[in-house]
Design a protein around this motif. Structure first.
Motif, PDB file in Angstrom:
ATOM      1  N   ARG A 284       0.788  -1.286   0.264  1.00  0.00           N
ATOM      2  CA  ARG A 284       0.557  -0.155   0.073  1.00  0.00           C
ATOM      3  C   ARG A 284       1.453   1.039   0.262  1.00  0.00           C
ATOM      4  O   ARG A 284       0.603   2.099  -0.937  1.00  0.00           O
ATOM      5  CB  ARG A 284      -1.271   0.367   1.119  1.00  0.00           C
TER       6      ARG A 284
ATOM      7  N   LEU B 233      -9.192  -6.040   3.839  1.00  0.00           N
ATOM      8  CA  LEU B 233      -7.548  -6.648   5.382  1.00  0.00           C
ATOM      9  C   LEU B 233      -8.033  -8.265   5.485  1.00  0.00           C
ATOM     10  O   LEU B 233      -9.151  -8.171   6.748  1.00  0.00           O
ATOM     11  CB  LEU B 233      -8.053  -5.283   6.038  1.00  0.00           C
TER      12      LEU B 233
ATOM     13  N   GLU C 221     -18.767   4.340   5.941  1.00  0.00           N
ATOM     14  CA  GLU C 221     -17.192   4.641   6.296  1.00  0.00           C
ATOM     15  C   GLU C 221     -16.865   4.930   6.904  1.00  0.00           C
ATOM     16  O   GLU C 221     -17.045   6.351   6.970  1.00  0.00           O
ATOM     17  CB  GLU C 221     -17.367   5.255   4.498  1.00  0.00           C
TER      18      GLU C 221
ATOM     19  N   SER D  25     -12.585   7.003   8.247  1.00  0.00           N
ATOM     20  CA  SER D  25     -11.332   7.280   7.509  1.00  0.00           C
ATOM     21  C   SER D  25     -10.053   7.010   8.836  1.00  0.00           C
ATOM     22  O   SER D  25     -10.739   7.065   9.861  1.00  0.00           O
ATOM     23  CB  SER D  25     -11.075   8.878   7.631  1.00  0.00           C
TER      24      SER D  25
ATOM     25  N   GLU E 286      -6.473   7.079   5.162  1.00  0.00           N
ATOM     26  CA  GLU E 286      -7.014   5.899   4.168  1.00  0.00           C
ATOM     27  C   GLU E 286      -8.123   6.063   4.555  1.00  0.00           C
ATOM     28  O   GLU E 286      -8.878   6.240   5.670  1.00  0.00           O
ATOM     29  CB  GLU E 286      -5.869   4.523   4.915  1.00  0.00           C
ATOM     30  N   ARG E 287      -9.689   5.389   3.727  1.00  0.00           N
ATOM     31  CA  ARG E 287     -10.836   5.119   3.727  1.00  0.00           C
ATOM     32  C   ARG E 287     -11.082   4.127   3.512  1.00  0.00           C
ATOM     33  O   ARG E 287     -10.523   2.572   3.443  1.00  0.00           O
ATOM     34  CB  ARG E 287     -11.240   5.442   2.253  1.00  0.00           C
ATOM     35  N   VAL E 288     -11.659   3.611   5.301  1.00  0.00           N
ATOM     36  CA  VAL E 288     -12.212   2.247   5.504  1.00  0.00           C
ATOM     37  C   VAL E 288     -13.589   1.947   5.204  1.00  0.00           C
ATOM     38  O   VAL E 288     -14.313   2.690   5.539  1.00  0.00           O
ATOM     39  CB  VAL E 288     -11.776   1.661   6.558  1.00  0.00           C
TER      40      VAL E 288
ATOM     41  N   VAL F 147      -9.731  -1.474   2.122  1.00  0.00           N
ATOM     42  CA  VAL F 147      -9.151   0.197   2.278  1.00  0.00           C
ATOM     43  C   VAL F 147      -8.773   1.006   1.090  1.00  0.00           C
ATOM     44  O   VAL F 147      -8.548   0.105  -0.116  1.00  0.00           O
ATOM     45  CB  VAL F 147      -8.182  -0.335   3.031  1.00  0.00           C
ATOM     46  N   SER F 148      -8.695   1.898   0.909  1.00  0.00           N
ATOM     47  CA  SER F 148      -8.317   2.662  -0.466  1.00  0.00           C
ATOM     48  C   SER F 148      -7.954   3.782  -0.136  1.00  0.00           C
ATOM     49  O   SER F 148      -8.030   4.104   1.283  1.00  0.00           O
ATOM     50  CB  SER F 148      -9.679   2.200  -1.269  1.00  0.00           C
ATOM     51  N   ASN F 149      -6.735   4.285  -1.090  1.00  0.00           N
ATOM     52  CA  ASN F 149      -6.623   4.904  -0.458  1.00  0.00           C
ATOM     53  C   ASN F 149      -7.110   6.420  -1.841  1.00  0.00           C
ATOM     54  O   ASN F 149      -6.414   7.993  -2.059  1.00  0.00           O
ATOM     55  CB  ASN F 149      -4.712   5.976  -0.738  1.00  0.00           C
TER      56      ASN F 149
END
Length: 586
Positions: free
Chosen positions: A224, A238, A287, A289, A305-307, A429-431
């Motif tokens: 990541r 995850l 969502e 963060s 990071e967004r969860v 997870v994503s950015n």
């Protein structure tokens, strides 16, 4: 007069179509550029050898070298006419094909071919890369396994008793076109394969802001971090390890405490085949963060990071059913652990052994903390006479027999309820910014992981059938993997181009399904498209040394497929020209 006339026929089927598609891809020229002729080499260039062998592999569903020479000989005139070549009998010998695989196995050569082909295909079939999917699989075989060999024992879902080779694939979304193919030894961990694959995609596409989608093994912090520092985005679940279970419980509790904040992800699905689709909820979630920081970086690297905390109702139901089955099985095994005394019924005489075996059952069925068992100690005392003589004269000896009996197995309902509250939930997870990837987009994007899995299914099963492997040497194995990845590209492009054109024209193809000739489809598979060209034969007529060819007219479906692929309409009828050009060596 009749002695001067001879007839022959060649079964060409989808061969002509496949050759024209590969020429449209520019494959022969690209391979010739990176597989130059040796100064002593005679006969056909290796690029054309690979192209015609690929045609055999896709058309026949067989990668064995032993039959290629005979297959080409039976279609020699047609292949020569389509490709404008002069073929020799030795061009497709086992030795020549082995040389090709050895050349393809060289990493530098293969990387140059792959990058050149990717750039060429992006230009020829205007493709606009936005998402790349990464995943790895294994292929097992009955090969010897020594320390330096490619085949090694490792974790395998198929057959752990066989050595295996690992394949990492990076494909372009949504068509599934392979961009990167890595072949490594079977014991290699997946985690370390992602960054090299991403680097190769970067080098090929030379484009920032790509979204890379992968499974939980891509969620390693180093991967990541690499994607973030390179200006790309990631989306992955995850792994349920470390602090993730505790974090997920916190996020799920937050989601359930505010049910009005749950965002639903809906899709159109029919109640049953043939019925009008209705809107269904496929997932729901929230969502959150969080900051991600790496203190070992100089200076310290931090990003947001967004969860996505997502629940799938269908997955939750499957987990509940699975838990119920595991609880029942574990209960039955615990009770059967201490049977009623009887002939052939082994008893447990040590408390530590009972606890050890009971714990093993709970662990095996993953119900620790969900079941509780109680046991009792039973002591049976017996008297017997010692020595010889009359019973009244012999001393008595008292002995004890100890055994342990499980008396009850109880369900821990509070723990079971708490566990079921987390069923169906998973954290992704994503950015990527919200403007590029919303929560519904994230769910739907990850659900499309079947795109890369479909490539694996084609490689392992029909039509490419990489397993079982009919080569032994490591360089031959690696070269064959690379060759079959080219075949996968060919199938993927045929399917994508036909579907894209049908979508643009808002039309369908009818007649691809032999079991239902009237069935229409706007998303045909490459396999069905190629099957439509079965049983096509060219008849060769030789009159006084002059050769003529005749191909029966194609049906409407075949003509439509050729048009959808953007190929000239006469690719088959051109073999029916008044006279086939004579070539040296015939």
């Amino acid at each position: 007069m009749t002695d001067a006339i001879s007839l022959a026929s060649e079964r060409i089927d989808d061969v002509v179509l496949l050759l024209h598609v590969m020429m449209q891809m520019g494959l022969p020229g690209l391979l010739n550029e990176h597989l130059p002729r040796h100064w002593k080499q005679e006969g056909l260039d290796l690029g054309w050898v690979a192209t015609i062998w690929l045609c055999y592999i896709v058309s026949q569903g067989d990668h064995r070298k032993v039959w290629v020479q005979e297959w080409v000989a039976q279609r020699r005139y047609s292949i020569e006419q389509v490709c404008n070549l002069d073929l020799r009998e030795t061009d497709f010998s086992d030795d020549r094909l082995s040389i090709l695989l050895r050349r393809l196995s060289r990493e530098e050569t293969w990387r140059a071919i792959e990058q050149g082909l990717n750039r060429q295909l992006l230009r020829v079939y205007p493709l606009h890369p936005q998402r790349v999917r990464l995943d790895a699989t294994t292929v097992s075989g009955y090969h010897s396994s020594t320390e330096e060999r490619l085949f090694q024992f490792g974790h395998s879902k198929a057959d752990p008793s066989l050595p295996q080779v690992k394949l990492m694939l990076g494909v372009l979304d949504p068509l599934g076109l392979p961009l990167v193919t890595q072949v490594v030894s079977g014991e290699t961990a997946d985690d370390g394969l992602y960054i090299p694959a991403i680097a190769e995609v970067q080098q090929t596409l030379n484009q920032p802001g790509l979204l890379f989608v992968g499974d939980c093994k891509m969620a390693a912090l180093s991967t990541r971090r690499y994607l973030h520092t390179q200006g790309h985005y990631y989306l992955c679940p995850l792994a349920f390890t470390g602090q993730v279970p505790q974090l997920l419980s916190t996020w799920v509790a937050q989601a359930l405490s505010e049910p009005t904040q749950l965002m639903e992800v809906k899709v159109l699905k029919p109640e049953s085949p043939g019925q009008k689709p209705i809107e269904r909820v496929m997932a729901q979630g929230i969502e959150v963060s969080r900051p991600v920081s790496l203190s070992d970086e100089q200076p310290e690297l931090t990003w947001s990071e967004r969860v996505f905390v997502i629940q799938s109702p269908q997955f939750a139901q499957q987990q509940r059913q699975g838990l119920a089955q595991r609880l029942q099985t574990a209960t039955e095994k615990l009770l059967a652990l201490t049977p009623t005394p009887g002939r052939g019924k082994r008893q447990i005489k040590e408390e530590a052994l009972l606890q050890q075996q009971a714990q093993a059952i709970l662990s095996q069925h993953r119900v620790e903390g969900l079941l509780d068992y109680q046991y009792e100690k039973h002591v049976t005392q017996t008297e017997r006479y010692v020595g010889r003589g009359r019973a009244s004269d012999r001393p008595k000896q008292l002995s004890e027999a100890v055994r342990y009996q499980i008396s009850a197995v109880r369900r821990q309902e509070e723990s079971i309820t708490a566990a079921e509250r987390t069923f169906g939930w998973r954290a992704y997870v994503s950015n990527a910014p919200a403007t590029q990837l919303s929560l519904p987009d994230a769910v739907l994007s990850y659900r499309d992981e079947w795109i890369v899995e479909r490539g694996f299914h084609r490689l392992k099963g029909a039509p490419l059938s990489i397993s079982p492997l009919f080569v032994q040497r490591d360089d031959q194995v690696k070269g064959l993997f690379h060759l079959l990845s080219l075949a996968l590209r060919l199938l993927t492009l045929i399917e994508f181009v036909v579907r894209r054109q049908l979508q643009c024209e808002q039309t369908t193809l009818v007649g691809l399904n032999s079991n239902n000739p009237k069935q229409a489809t706007d998303h045909p598979t490459a396999e069905r498209v190629l099957q439509a060209f079965r049983n096509i034969t060219v008849t060769l007529i030789d009159v006084h040394g002059k050769s003529f060819g005749h191909v029966p007219p194609l049906n409407a479906l075949q003509q439509e497929i050729i048009r959808l692929l953007g190929l000239p309409p006469d690719i088959y009828s051109s073999l029916s020209r008044s006279q086939i050009h004579s070539r040296a060596g015939k």
